[in-house]
Each structure stands twice: as C-alpha cells, then as structure tokens.
Motif scaffolding. Structure first.
Motif, PDB file in Angstrom:
ATOM      1  N   CYS A 434       0.852  -1.191   0.000  1.00 13.97           N
ATOM      2  CA  CYS A 434       0.000   0.000   0.000  1.00 13.97           C
ATOM      3  C   CYS A 434       0.889   1.242   0.000  1.00 13.97           C
ATOM      4  O   CYS A 434       0.608   2.238   0.661  1.00 13.97           O
ATOM      5  N   LEU A 451      -1.983  -1.978  -3.792  1.00 19.76           N
ATOM      6  CA  LEU A 451      -2.793  -2.956  -3.082  1.00 19.76           C
ATOM      7  C   LEU A 451      -2.530  -4.394  -3.538  1.00 19.76           C
ATOM      8  O   LEU A 451      -3.333  -5.298  -3.282  1.00 19.76           O
ATOM      9  N   ALA A 512      -1.929   5.501  -2.791  1.00 24.36           N
ATOM     10  CA  ALA A 512      -2.535   4.463  -1.952  1.00 24.36           C
ATOM     11  C   ALA A 512      -2.621   4.950  -0.508  1.00 24.36           C
ATOM     12  O   ALA A 512      -1.703   5.623  -0.017  1.00 24.36           O
ATOM     13  N   GLY A 528      -7.394  -0.789   2.781  1.00 23.93           N
ATOM     14  CA  GLY A 528      -6.782   0.343   2.101  1.00 23.93           C
ATOM     15  C   GLY A 528      -7.477   0.631   0.778  1.00 23.93           C
ATOM     16  O   GLY A 528      -8.269  -0.179   0.280  1.00 23.93           O
ATOM     17  N   HIS A 530      -6.933   3.178  -3.156  1.00 21.36           N
ATOM     18  CA  HIS A 530      -6.092   4.088  -3.947  1.00 21.36           C
ATOM     19  C   HIS A 530      -6.966   4.898  -4.885  1.00 21.36           C
ATOM     20  O   HIS A 530      -8.126   4.546  -5.168  1.00 21.36           O
TER      21      HIS A 530
END
Length: 659
Positions: A434, A451, A512, A528, A530
C-alpha cells in the motif's frame, strides 16, 4: 490517438515532471557537458608526488577460503568467459572489445560519451549489457585468484585487460563515459583491486611496464572522479544513481588521495551520502524507490562507503548507520524461510560487488551477512564477502549502534507482512503493498501495483509479483511487466492504475492510503484504497481488505470497485512456476512441491479464466532474471458493474514432505 512522435511525447512528459529550478539546472548541466567536450573543464591528471606511507591497506587471509571455485571462474575469465548480471555467461574474448554489447554484438561508436544516444539499441546494442561488463566485477576475481594461488597468469591477465580497457576507452570517449553511476561502480571495483594487490607498490606495478600501467590507470581514475564530481544526478533523477555516484567518488577519493581535489571530493561525497540516506529511505529504513532490488543495490553502496570510512578514520553519523541498520532489518522481515524476497518494483540484476562465486544467487544473504559483520552482530556465519571487504577481523565497531530487529509492519513505506511460523518449515509469509508508486517526480523504478499481495508457503512461491524482464526490449513488454495486469491487484477498464510517460517515468501516480492498520501478522486485518482510477470520466475507487487467520491458515481478499456507471473490473492472481493449478467453476486447486491449497472466488456474474504465457494480451509471464521471462499460470476474474465486489478465499490445506 496521440499523434505526436514518441520522442517528442517523452520530452514533453519529462518537462512536465521537472520544476522550473530543475529546468535551469539541466541547462547548466548541458553547458558543463559541452565544457568537458571542448576541453574547457580539465580532466588531465595534474602532477603529484609519489605517496609515502599514506595508504590504509587491507590485509587478506585466504587460508580458509575455498579457492577452487575462485580459480575456476578466473580461468574462465582468462579464456574470455564472464558472468554478467545474476548468472548469465557470455563469451567476450580474453581481451574483450570493451565497447561491444555482449548480447547483440553491436559495437558502440567512439565519440564523446555524453553525446551518444545510449537508448538507441541499433546504435549501441543493449546498454545495460555493455555497462555491466565494464563495471569490471570480473577483474576483482582475477585479483582474488592471484592472492589465493600466487599464479602470475592471473596477474598478467588482469594487467592485459586493464591496458586494453585504457586503450579502447580513453577519457570521455565512448559509452563507458556516458553515465556517472557506471564510472562510480567501476571505481569501487578498481579500489578493491588496488588494495588486494598491494596499492602503489603492488604486484601490478613492478618493473617499468607496471609503472607505466599505474600512471595511465591513475590518469583515468582522475578523469573518472572529475566527471562524477560534475555530473551528479539531481532533482527528479536523484535516486539510487546519486547514492552510487557519491559512494563511488568517496571510495575513490580515499583510495587515491593524491590530488589537491581529493580532499574536497571526499568531503562533498560524504556529506552527500549523509543527506541522501535520510532523503531516500523511509523512517522505517525502506528505500523510497519502492523497488526491492534497488533497496539492496543502494545498501551495497552505503556499506562499501561506510567500511572505507572506518578504515580511514572518518565517521559517518549515528543517523546514517541507523538508516542502514533499519534497511537491513526490513530485508530480514520480508525474506521468506527459503531466503527469497518479493520482486516488488524494477530489478535489472546489476551488482556493485561480486566478491565470491555464485554470490549473485543469493544477494540478500550476502548483504545481510555483511551487515551483521559491520554491526558486529554474530548471529550469522561470516561469508567470503565479509572476509574480502573487511580483512582480518578489522570490522569491530564499524557501526556505533545495535542492529535493528525484524518487524512485520512498515506503515510509512506502505508495506505489511502477514503470516505465521516465520523462519520455520511451515512458514506462511505474505506482503501487502500500500505504498507510493515510486520516488520523486518520475518514480522511475516503481510499478503500478497498488494494493497488490504476494505470498510464499514453506518457502515456495505461491502468489508472485511478475518482476521486470527488461528495460530495453519493445515498449510492449516494458509496459506489461510494470503495469497493473502483471500484479496481484485489480485493473479497471483495461488501463493501469498510474499513467506512464516513458520507460522510466510515471506522469500520473496512484496514491494508496491505509484505512485500517492490522494488529498483528498472524491475525491480520488490513483495509486500504487508492485513487488511481479517480482520473476516469466516471471516477472509480478501488478498496481492498486483506485478512489472514493463522489458526485457519486462510487468506481472504475482499475487493470493492465502485463508480456511478458500469466498468470492466479485472482481478489478477499470478502463481509461482512450480505450482500446478486445476480450475473448476469458481474454485481453484493448487498443488505445489511443498504445500497444497485451494481458492474460492465469490461474487455475482464472475467470469474466471486461466492464462499461461499469452503473447498477444500479454498475460501469464514472470521474470526471475534480467532479459529472461517464463510462462506462468494467471487467473483473471472479470466482472462488469457499477459496484463490483469480488471476494477471494485462499486456504492452505497442508504441507508436503517437510518432515
């Protein structure tokens, strides 16, 4: 369709990545280069007196060295066979044509080095192969062989090659004078040879012919230093090149302190290394290029410079050594039980040092052992590389701080390790990426891999990063290997997460973001997203959660790709070359040499396909070595929706033949 010529597009993109200050710097550098070309900046070696007891020489103990492998390689070198990059043999002749590309056979022109179009494959061949030969790592092997055997064949062979190189590569002439980084690596290896063979009064320089060789060689060394000092990589190019240039100039200034400029070179380069090590590494010691091969590459430079400083009673700061320690700790953290690390970002297999036979097969182990010696941490057995670089136990107290222990999370850099049984035969180790695309404005060596997830089981590659393959092959392959479809992540509408502006440039970079930090590697829960696809006409967000349960040996990846209208969403999974796959509906059965597993793909209207070495797309390829690619199995999961949800469960069923 973009109708601008490729070269013009590249120039426009490159200018877009520069600040106004950098543009003026580039203009100034062009003027400096022209001054070199027309002799306005002098590279002729000034007169100096022979040194008297100045040299901090290294003593070498070869008694416990397994000499047969060294002599075998040295004999091959004398016969014209050398190893380049990780382990590629080439027949270059007993006295090579130093301007000939070993790969294509093309001989580059003998014109002013910086003027040569090194990216023109028809003109110079593959420049990486030319440069790798001219780093002269194999010359060090000849010096080692002479020390081990006292056989003068190796000494005479080395002298002949040095003389031939000086004849064919006069100062500022040819492709071997086009990159300050290459000059720096060459100087580091020349320094090793100088010390191994006794310095000023060494075996190479006996008799009048040896004295003439020394004079000619020193003249080239001076020109190397002058060139580097005026051609440091700056601004958006100040990445691993700058660290290498500073390290090479520092090592040279301390090895050959014969000229009035030497002291200033040493001060400038030492201060530069102190500055760049803090700039180019994260707070956790991760190199910001987001390319693990360059993390190792820069460590070779930093440790080489640090060792030379200690030998000459210079002192790098505690901050410098703290970064180096953390960088070594990061390598230990991501290395699996078999000694491998993920192929995140670019890699060209280029090496600064090749001090022992077959060292390229495990550079991670080599650099970690060297780090242990520098930090006086005897948890690992000392290697030949340690002995050659540090001499007879002279390495105590080089670094003033304790080595950094391993860790599993590096949030500042964007890397998170998951798994269980670390270091044991039943190890499961994965990595979630990330992080940023790369370093500085062009992010030259980063990939569009936000990712992405990699995984090894019992030291066997399961989910892999595809690697790099080549810098100089057709743009199709360069774009593929650094593009999103070559990584274990999600692509939208057939375009990469980030926008390429050239082979070593991203003009728009996905950012990210970590939304939820995991609490541990064994009970791992990451979230996470982006913004790489926010640039689309209908902005799209990709959010991924990654969970791992050590008790169940289960990895769950949950992807949500959301927009306002329907988009084509592709999820990719790349599998290690040793694995056998069987796809049945939405289930995949995996059989490895050391483990078995299965995957389930959950979602609505999923289309699941298996690919293997498809040239047309391309899809289903990986590269474990520079200029080498092989077919692998890839699973592509497709869906078209405005809100696409794909959940993947990977469960390790058992281990094979481990006990």
């Amino acid at each position: 369709m973009n109708l601008l010529p490729h070269k013009l597009r590249w120039m426009i993109n490159r200018l877009r990545c520069m600040s106004v200050v950098e543009v003026f710097h580039r203009i100034r550098q062009l003027g400096i280069t022209k001054a070199f070309k027309y002799g306005l900046l002098n590279t002729l070696m000034p007169k100096f007196n022979a040194p008297v007891n100045h040299e901090a020489m290294v003593t070498f103990d070869c008694t416990n060295t397994e000499g047969a492998a060294y002599l075998q390689e040295a004999d091959a070198i004398l016969a014209g066979r050398v190893i380049l990059f990780a382990a590629k043999p080439f027949n270059v002749g007993s006295l090579p044509d130093w301007n000939r590309d070993p790969l294509t056979g093309i001989v580059a022109p003998l014109s002013f080095g910086p003027d040569i179009a090194i990216s023109n494959r028809a003109l110079v061949g593959d420049i990486k192969h030319v440069w790798e030969l001219n780093r002269h790592l194999h010359w060090v092997r000849l010096a080692q062989a002479y020390l081990i055997s006292a056989d003068s064949r190796y000494l005479y062979g080395l002298a002949a090659q040095i003389n031939a190189w000086l004849e064919q590569c006069p100062r500022l002439t040819g492709v071997n004078w086009s990159s300050a980084l290459e000059l720096s690596i060459r100087l580091i290896n020349w320094s090793l040879i100088w010390h191994m063979l006794g310095g000023w009064e060494g075996a190479l320089f006996q008799h009048p012919s040896g004295e003439r060789l020394r004079t000619r060689w020193l003249a080239s060394i001076f020109a190397h230093c002058q060139f580097i000092n005026w051609h440091f990589s700056r601004y958006s190019s100040a990445n691993n090149h700058l660290i290498g240039e500073l390290a090479g100039l520092y090592v040279a200034a301390k090895t050959w302190p014969y000229w009035s400029q030497s002291k200033q070179w040493a001060l400038t380069s030492m201060a530069g290394l102190e500055r760049e090590v803090l700039r180019q590494y994260s707070a956790e010691g991760v190199n910001k290029e987001q390319a693990f091969a360059y993390h190792i590459f820069t460590l070779e430079f930093l440790l080489s410079a640090g060792i030379v400083a200690q030998r000459n009673s210079d002192k790098f700061s505690d901050d410098f050594w703290r970064v180096v320690s953390k960088a070594l700790g990061f390598l230990r953290s991501i290395r699996d039980v078999a000694g491998h690390i993920p192929q995140i970002g670019d890699a060209d297999d280029g090496m600064v040092l090749r001090l022992e036979p077959h060292a390229a097969n495990n550079r991670v182990a080599m650099i970690l052992a060297l780090g242990d010696a520098v930090f006086n941490n005897h948890t690992q057995v000392s290697t030949d590389t340690v002995k050659w670089l540090l001499g007879n136990g002279q390495y105590n107290q080089i670094a003033p701080i304790a080595p950094t222990a391993t860790d599993w999370q590096f949030p500042d850099a964007g890397y998170f390790v998951l798994g269980t049984d670390f270091g044991l035969p039943t190890e499961i180790k994965g990595l979630v990426d990330c992080g940023a695309v790369g370093y500085l404005a062009i992010a030259a060596h980063g990939h569009a891999d936000a990712l992405a997830v990699t995984l090894t089981v019992a030291g066997e590659a399961c989910l892999v990063d595809s690697g790099t393959f080549s810098y100089g092959q057709t743009l199709k392959w360069r774009d593929y290997f650094r593009g999103t479809s070559a990584h274990n992540t999600v692509r939208v509408d057939g375009v990469d997460q980030s926008v390429s502006g050239g082979r070593f440039m991203w003009t728009r970079k996905a950012k990210a973001t970590v939304d939820h930090l995991p609490a541990s590697a064994a009970q791992f829960d990451f979230l996470g997203h982006h913004d790489g696809y926010r640039r689309l006409a209908d902005p799209v967000q990709h959010q991924r959660s990654v969970r791992f349960d050590a008790d169940q040996r289960c990895l769950i990846i949950h992807d949500v790709v959301s927009g306002k209208v329907s988009h084509k969403v592709e999820q990719f999974w790349h599998f290690g070359a040793t694995l056998t796959l069987a796809l049945s509906g939405n289930h995949l059965y995996i059989k490895g040499q050391r483990f078995s597993a299965h995957m389930a793909f959950l979602g609505t209207d999923l289309q699941i396909q298996q690919f293997y070495g498809d040239e047309a797309l391309p899809l289903g390829w990986m590269s474990n070595a520079y200029e080498v690619k092989q077919a692998i199995s890839v699973i592509r999961v497709c869906v078209e929706s405005d809100v696409a949800v794909i959940e993947t469960h990977l469960t390790i069923d058992g281990f094979n033949d481990l006990f």
